[in-house]
Design an enzyme around this catalytic site. Structure first.
Site, PDB file in Angstrom:
ATOM      1  N   PHE A 298       0.809  -1.136   0.012  1.00 17.09           N
ATOM      2  CA  PHE A 298      -0.149   0.005   0.015  1.00 17.09           C
ATOM      3  C   PHE A 298       0.972   1.172   0.176  1.00 17.09           C
ATOM      4  CE2 PHE A 298      -2.003   3.713   1.744  1.00 17.09           C
ATOM      5  CZ  PHE A 298      -3.574   3.352   1.000  1.00 17.09           C
TER       6      PHE A 298
ATOM      7  N   ASP B 150       9.344   2.963   1.807  1.00 12.13           N
ATOM      8  CA  ASP B 150       8.138   3.624   2.174  1.00 12.13           C
ATOM      9  C   ASP B 150       7.849   3.536   3.682  1.00 12.13           C
ATOM     10  OD1 ASP B 150       5.633   4.499   2.603  1.00 12.13           O
ATOM     11  OD2 ASP B 150       4.720   3.779   1.205  1.00 12.13           O
TER      12      ASP B 150
ATOM     13  N   LYS C  56       2.676  11.004   7.052  1.00 15.64           N
ATOM     14  CA  LYS C  56       1.892  10.869   8.299  1.00 15.64           C
ATOM     15  C   LYS C  56       2.519  11.756   9.436  1.00 15.64           C
ATOM     16  CE  LYS C  56      -0.902   7.140   6.720  1.00 15.64           C
ATOM     17  NZ  LYS C  56      -0.497   6.026   5.867  1.00 15.64           N
TER      18      LYS C  56
END
Ligand SMILES: *Cc1c(COP(=O)(O)O)cnc(C)c1O
Length: 408
Positions: A149, A234, A263
């Site tokens: 993802f 990531d 985030k």
């Protein structure tokens, strides 16, 4: 939501219905409407308090309204919020220096959201492939992993293995191949003369908090170095303290060529993302070749620097290690008839429900009724990722609620 076990008040129902009428249905939120938050706790419109053990998918690593972050943001809001990169501002140099130091890298390319930062890393890797590695024009390939993802843009969903993510959004950009996650040999076999990079999550969050086999990241690093391929990590969800280290790659003493961050970098206050690399890679992007109106804005930089300062105390990584061990210890005590497996690292756990159990969504609804906010990841996994400011007693209470919800 008629099948929900949760009974909601009139005030909540009214908010849910209005949102249903006027917002795209691209999420199916649990039936709660939150009005305020501090630390690990949020309050809904009826004044009920909930323990937040999702923490905005790790965007809230420092909890809701962390005083140091709110102070810096308030101060910056009153001073300067946007110049665009057409002009430099007085927060920019400091932030880029701070984040580079945290990453032990040389240069930062600031963006806003995670998906944008992933796209940025892919552009950077392709350009490096053409300019430095000498890949013939138009041929660059990036290796991606099954179960990944990385966000929701067209190119990113094009290499997703989740039909919900990609179906109906083609055609997709070419130049991506997918290999089995956790298998460094499969990655090496996929490398061709045109391979510029591998893109991976050190721990796959959305896939259900999947931790790859020990040695995988180090093996990928070795293959990348030997074969002249960039390693892109990531760390948008896994990084910035979540797993008990600053980066999840640190657990294997691995330094990727490119970090992708997001985030928690914005402290849960503003969207802040970044790509961080050394000059031999970062240098390939010149003026006019990439950018973003809001990327590196003064508010983002002020908050980003404050986030780096929090992480440089080491306190949050230490809490995640210590309290994470406590959390995983408790979760492993849950009966095997309810829980098949507990995965994860630090204050990050994927609780895989046993065969025959209700869906993870149903369990999350029961948790909501018990004032714990958690979220399912795919069908059978409940993810637990509280803010790193969580206290031991709060974890104990949350796992008791989970045990009771599973036994209901
Ligand atoms: C959340 C996430 C993204 C996408 O970030 P957005 O800010 O939602 O675009 C990318 N990669 C990983 C690993 C994530 O968890």
């Amino acid at each position: 939501m008629s099948d929900s076990v949760v009974s909601v008040s009139g005030a909540t129902r009214e908010q849910l219905d209005r949102a249903e009428d006027h917002s795209a249905h691209n999420y199916s939120p649990l039936p709660v409407v939150i009005e305020s938050g501090a630390g690990c706790w949020v309050k809904d419109v009826d004044g009920v308090d909930y323990l937040d053990v999702l923490a905005g998918y790790s965007a809230l690593n420092f909890g809701h309204a962390h005083p140091a972050l709110v102070r810096v943001a308030r101060e910056q809001l009153g001073r300067l919020t946007l110049t665009s990169r057409a002009f430099q501002h007085d927060r920019f140099a400091q932030y880029c220096e701070d984040l580079s130091r945290l990453c032990r890298k040389e240069a930062v390319l600031p963006m806003n959201t995670g998906a944008e930062a992933v796209e940025t890393a892919l552009k950077l890797a392709r350009k490096w492939g053409y300019d430095v590695k000498g890949v013939p024009p138009g041929r660059a390939e990036v290796v991606t992993c099954s179960g990944n993802f990385h966000g929701r843009t067209i190119s990113i969903v094009g290499f997703s293995s989740d039909p919900d993510a990609y179906t109906g959004f083609g055609p997709y950009p070419a130049g991506f191949v997918s290999v089995e996650y956790g298998n460094a040999d499969a990655f090496e076999s996929a490398i061709t003369d045109d391979t510029v990079a591998v893109l991976l999550e050190p721990i796959q969050g959305e896939a259900g908090v999947l931790v790859p086999p020990v040695g995988y990241l180090a093996a990928v690093r070795e293959v990348c170095t030997r074969r002249g391929v960039l390693m892109i990590a990531d760390e948008i969800q896994s990084g910035l303290g979540r797993t008990g280290e600053t980066f999840a790659c640190d657990h294997e003493n691995v330094t990727p060529d490119i970090y992708v961050l997001g985030k928690a970098l914005g402290g849960g206050l503003v969207p802040v993302s970044a790509v961080v690399a050394d000059w031999p890679v970062m240098r390939v992007i010149g003026p006019g070749q990439h950018g973003s109106t809001f990327g590196g804005n003064p508010l983002a930089c002020a908050v980003g620097s404050a986030v780096v300062a929090l992480l440089e105390t080491g306190e949050y990584q230490e809490r995640s290690r210590r309290l994470g061990a406590y959390l995983h210890g408790m979760l492993r005590e849950l009966p095997v008839r309810h829980v098949a497996e507990v995965r994860g690292r630090g204050l990050w756990a994927g609780v895989q429900l046993a065969e025959g159990m209700p869906s993870a969504r149903a369990v999350c609804e029961r948790l909501l009724a018990r004032r714990v906010l958690a979220k399912d990841a795919h069908e059978g996994t409940i993810r637990i990722a509280p803010p790193l400011v969580v206290e031991r007693d709060e974890l104990t209470w949350a796992v008791e609620q989970l045990a009771d919800a599973l036994a209901e």
